[in-house]
Design an enzyme around this catalytic site. Structure first.
Site, PDB file in Angstrom:
ATOM      1  N   ASP A  97       0.854  -1.184   0.000  1.00 14.88           N
ATOM      2  CA  ASP A  97       0.000   0.000   0.000  1.00 14.88           C
ATOM      3  C   ASP A  97       0.894   1.239   0.000  1.00 14.88           C
ATOM      4  OD1 ASP A  97       0.999   0.194   2.503  1.00 14.88           O
ATOM      5  OD2 ASP A  97      -0.898  -0.088   3.543  1.00 14.88           O
ATOM      6  N   SER A  98       0.293   2.412  -0.057  1.00 19.69           N
ATOM      7  CA  SER A  98       1.082   3.635  -0.239  1.00 19.69           C
ATOM      8  C   SER A  98       1.619   4.186   1.072  1.00 19.69           C
ATOM      9  CB  SER A  98       0.206   4.707  -0.879  1.00 19.69           C
ATOM     10  OG  SER A  98      -0.772   5.161   0.049  1.00 19.69           O
ATOM     11  N   GLY A  99       1.127   3.691   2.197  1.00 19.15           N
ATOM     12  CA  GLY A  99       1.472   4.271   3.489  1.00 19.15           C
ATOM     13  C   GLY A  99       0.497   5.349   3.919  1.00 19.15           C
ATOM     14  N   GLY A 100      -0.289   5.839   2.959  1.00 23.16           N
ATOM     15  CA  GLY A 100      -1.201   6.941   3.263  1.00 23.16           C
ATOM     16  C   GLY A 100      -2.208   6.597   4.357  1.00 23.16           C
ATOM     17  N   PHE A 101      -2.806   5.426   4.269  1.00 21.13           N
ATOM     18  CA  PHE A 101      -3.858   5.071   5.231  1.00 21.13           C
ATOM     19  C   PHE A 101      -3.312   5.055   6.657  1.00 21.13           C
ATOM     20  CE2 PHE A 101      -6.352   1.976   7.656  1.00 21.13           C
ATOM     21  CZ  PHE A 101      -7.610   2.535   7.524  1.00 21.13           C
ATOM     22  N   ASP A 151      -1.977   8.451  -1.516  1.00 18.47           N
ATOM     23  CA  ASP A 151      -3.294   9.084  -1.472  1.00 18.47           C
ATOM     24  C   ASP A 151      -3.624   9.530  -0.066  1.00 18.47           C
ATOM     25  OD1 ASP A 151      -3.488   6.462  -0.432  1.00 18.47           O
ATOM     26  OD2 ASP A 151      -5.634   6.403  -0.823  1.00 18.47           O
ATOM     27  N   GLN A 216     -10.653   8.030  -4.732  1.00 17.40           N
ATOM     28  CA  GLN A 216     -11.180   8.513  -3.443  1.00 17.40           C
ATOM     29  C   GLN A 216     -12.392   9.412  -3.723  1.00 17.40           C
ATOM     30  OE1 GLN A 216     -10.402   7.597  -0.430  1.00 17.40           O
ATOM     31  NE2 GLN A 216      -8.359   6.633  -0.564  1.00 17.40           N
ATOM     32  N   GLY A 243     -10.826   4.178   0.607  1.00 15.93           N
ATOM     33  CA  GLY A 243     -11.702   4.967   1.456  1.00 15.93           C
ATOM     34  C   GLY A 243     -13.031   4.309   1.758  1.00 15.93           C
ATOM     35  N   ASP A 293      -8.447  -7.195  -0.239  1.00 19.82           N
ATOM     36  CA  ASP A 293      -7.583  -7.560   0.879  1.00 19.82           C
ATOM     37  C   ASP A 293      -8.298  -7.177   2.157  1.00 19.82           C
ATOM     38  OD1 ASP A 293      -6.946  -4.539   0.488  1.00 19.82           O
ATOM     39  OD2 ASP A 293      -6.123  -5.042   2.444  1.00 19.82           O
ATOM     40  N   CYS A 331     -14.111 -28.453   6.142  1.00 13.58           N
ATOM     41  CA  CYS A 331     -12.861 -27.774   5.791  1.00 13.58           C
ATOM     42  C   CYS A 331     -11.704 -28.770   5.891  1.00 13.58           C
ATOM     43  CB  CYS A 331     -12.629 -26.596   6.725  1.00 13.58           C
ATOM     44  SG  CYS A 331     -11.088 -25.710   6.421  1.00 13.58           S
ATOM     45  N   CYS A 333      -8.452 -27.816   5.917  1.00 13.11           N
ATOM     46  CA  CYS A 333      -7.235 -27.065   6.258  1.00 13.11           C
ATOM     47  C   CYS A 333      -6.442 -27.812   7.326  1.00 13.11           C
ATOM     48  CB  CYS A 333      -7.591 -25.649   6.709  1.00 13.11           C
ATOM     49  SG  CYS A 333      -8.044 -25.503   8.454  1.00 13.11           S
ATOM     50  N   CYS A 336      -8.358 -27.878  10.738  1.00 13.88           N
ATOM     51  CA  CYS A 336      -9.553 -28.713  10.825  1.00 13.88           C
ATOM     52  C   CYS A 336      -9.237 -30.195  10.635  1.00 13.88           C
ATOM     53  CB  CYS A 336     -10.593 -28.260   9.806  1.00 13.88           C
ATOM     54  SG  CYS A 336     -11.246 -26.617  10.160  1.00 13.88           S
ATOM     55  N   HIS A 362      -7.084 -21.538   9.736  1.00 13.75           N
ATOM     56  CA  HIS A 362      -8.421 -21.917   9.260  1.00 13.75           C
ATOM     57  C   HIS A 362      -9.113 -20.763   8.540  1.00 13.75           C
ATOM     58  CE1 HIS A 362     -12.465 -23.185   8.758  1.00 13.75           C
ATOM     59  NE2 HIS A 362     -12.824 -22.042   9.339  1.00 13.75           N
TER      60      HIS A 362
HETATM   61 ZN   LIG Z   1     -10.323 -25.287   8.508  1.00  9.50          ZN
END
Ligand SMILES: [Zn+2]
Length: 391
Positions: A97-101, A151, A216, A243, A293, A331, A333, A336, A362
């Site tokens: 990311d840009s660091g802005g947030f 941004d 934005q 945003g 994300d 699941c 994973c 699980c 999980h």
């Molecule tokens: Zn799982």
């Protein structure tokens, strides 16, 4: 152009099945990207991330956080060690990311000017300046496959004049970010590395970083439209909607995404930043979003909240104290397939760090599986036939 985008199909709902060829990985979309704030997806080792989800496909792309990595251990140190991929031993794609947030949400005593933002570190109070040029230098040194324009994330609520003023900075900084990025992108640590998955750009030049612009404009649709149109004229490699998920009602999130998506080019990736719960990311993907994300799967996991095929489960609840079943019977994973609800509850009750790790494994597997299932469904649905209703 630094990435190659193959749009495989578009569906009546707007959903897109696509493939993004990045230097370190070919990413199948719609994709969910786990967040690795400090160069680690919290509590989950990289070798496990590589094998989560159906067919042990694993996470294809993860995020790194420019603000945090700039403060510790420093982008120059990471560049000396060969860039972020080498430093954290992650061979697949990354996005910074840009660091802005974080400058706006974490740091103290911010002072914003045309030049950029002066701020004090949330760690030790030291003074720093982030400009678009500096954000680009940091992101090029880190060397993720995709960087983001610098941004200002407009807060919510913000009145219209405040949102317009904020957007003025974001638009000026977007142009400066792109200019500085284009002039310096050959400095990326892996420039000319022929061992990459995709070492060559579509134009025949060596692989390089890509830069996305960020739409934005707060919750004002005319500002959002203006932002999208001007960014598209600047010609970024992809476009993000920022945003959102800043406290606004869900209807406004949906309205903003629906307003902006049709204005973005069909032949470039579309990324909605910082969303969401499992049902939300599916809904956004069905609208035509390619990338998302969120920290929710790992943050919720550390608090004992699991997302399962049977709904949400607070593993700390007393009802699981003697429950020998896996957290999610559907699941496969590593958590699980080996551990019981009773054991996970015990780990949370005693504050053992393994609890956060197993829960995170999980939840990430659940998110990655959710997107893999959606991709499979899109592949099985002819584009001209309406997709089945969600849920
Ligand atoms: Zn799982």
């Amino acid at each position: 152009m630094a990435l190659k985008f193959d749009l495989l199909s578009t569906h009546p709902s707007g959903a897109r099945r696509a493939r993004i060829h990045l230097p370190h990985q070919t990413v199948e979309t719609p994709v969910f990207m786990p967040v690795g704030t400090q160069g680690t997806v919290k509590a989950v080792p990289q070798q496990i991330l590589e094998e989560l989800g159906p067919n042990r496909q694993g996470a294809q792309i993860i995020l790194g956080n420019t603000y945090h990595l700039y403060l510790r251990p420093g982008h120059e140190l990471i560049a000396r060690l060969g860039g972020l991929h080498k430093f954290i031993s992650w061979p697949r794609a990354m996005l910074t990311d840009s660091g802005g947030f974080q400058v706006f949400s974490l740091s103290k005593l911010r002072k914003i000017s045309d030049e950029g933002v002066r701020f004090r570190s949330h760690l030790d109070g030291s003074s720093h300046m982030f400009s678009p040029e500096h954000s680009m230098d940091v992101q090029i040194a880190l060397g993720a496959d995709i960087g983001m324009a610098f941004d200002e994330c407009t807060e919510y609520p913000a009145d219209e004049s405040r949102a317009a003023e904020s957007l003025k900075y974001t638009m000026a900084w977007a142009a400066r970010s792109l200019n500085h990025f284009r002039a310096n992108q050959r400095k990326v640590p892996w420039h000319n590395d022929r061992a990459l998955i995709n070492p060559i750009n579509p134009d025949g030049s060596p692989a390089s970083q890509s830069l996305f612009g960020i739409v934005q404009g707060g919750m004002y649709m005319h500002l959002r439209r203006e932002s999208a149109q001007r960014l598209v004229e600047m010609d970024f490699d992809g476009y993000a909607i920022g945003g959102l998920s800043v406290g606004e009602p869900r209807a406004l999130t949906l309205e903003t995404i629906a307003e902006v998506l049709p204005l973005l080019p069909k032949d470039k990736p579309r990324y909605v930043m910082g969303v969401g719960f499992p049902d939300e990311i599916v809904e956004y993907a069905r609208m035509g979003v390619d990338m998302m994300d969120c920290v929710i799967p790992t943050r919720a996991a550390r608090h004992g909240l699991l997302f399962t095929s049977e709904g949400r489960m607070n593993i700390k609840n007393r009802q699981f104290a003697e429950d020998p079943n896996p957290p999610d019977p559907n699941c496969a994973c590593p958590t699980c397939s080996r551990y019981s609800r009773a054991y996970l509850r015990h780990l949370m009750q005693t504050g053992e760090p393994l609890g956060g790790t197993l829960n995170s494994i999980h939840n990430l597997a659940f998110y990655l599986t959710t997107m893999a299932n959606l991709r499979a469904e899109l592949e099985a649905t002819p584009p001209e036939v309406a997709a089945p209703e969600l849920k």
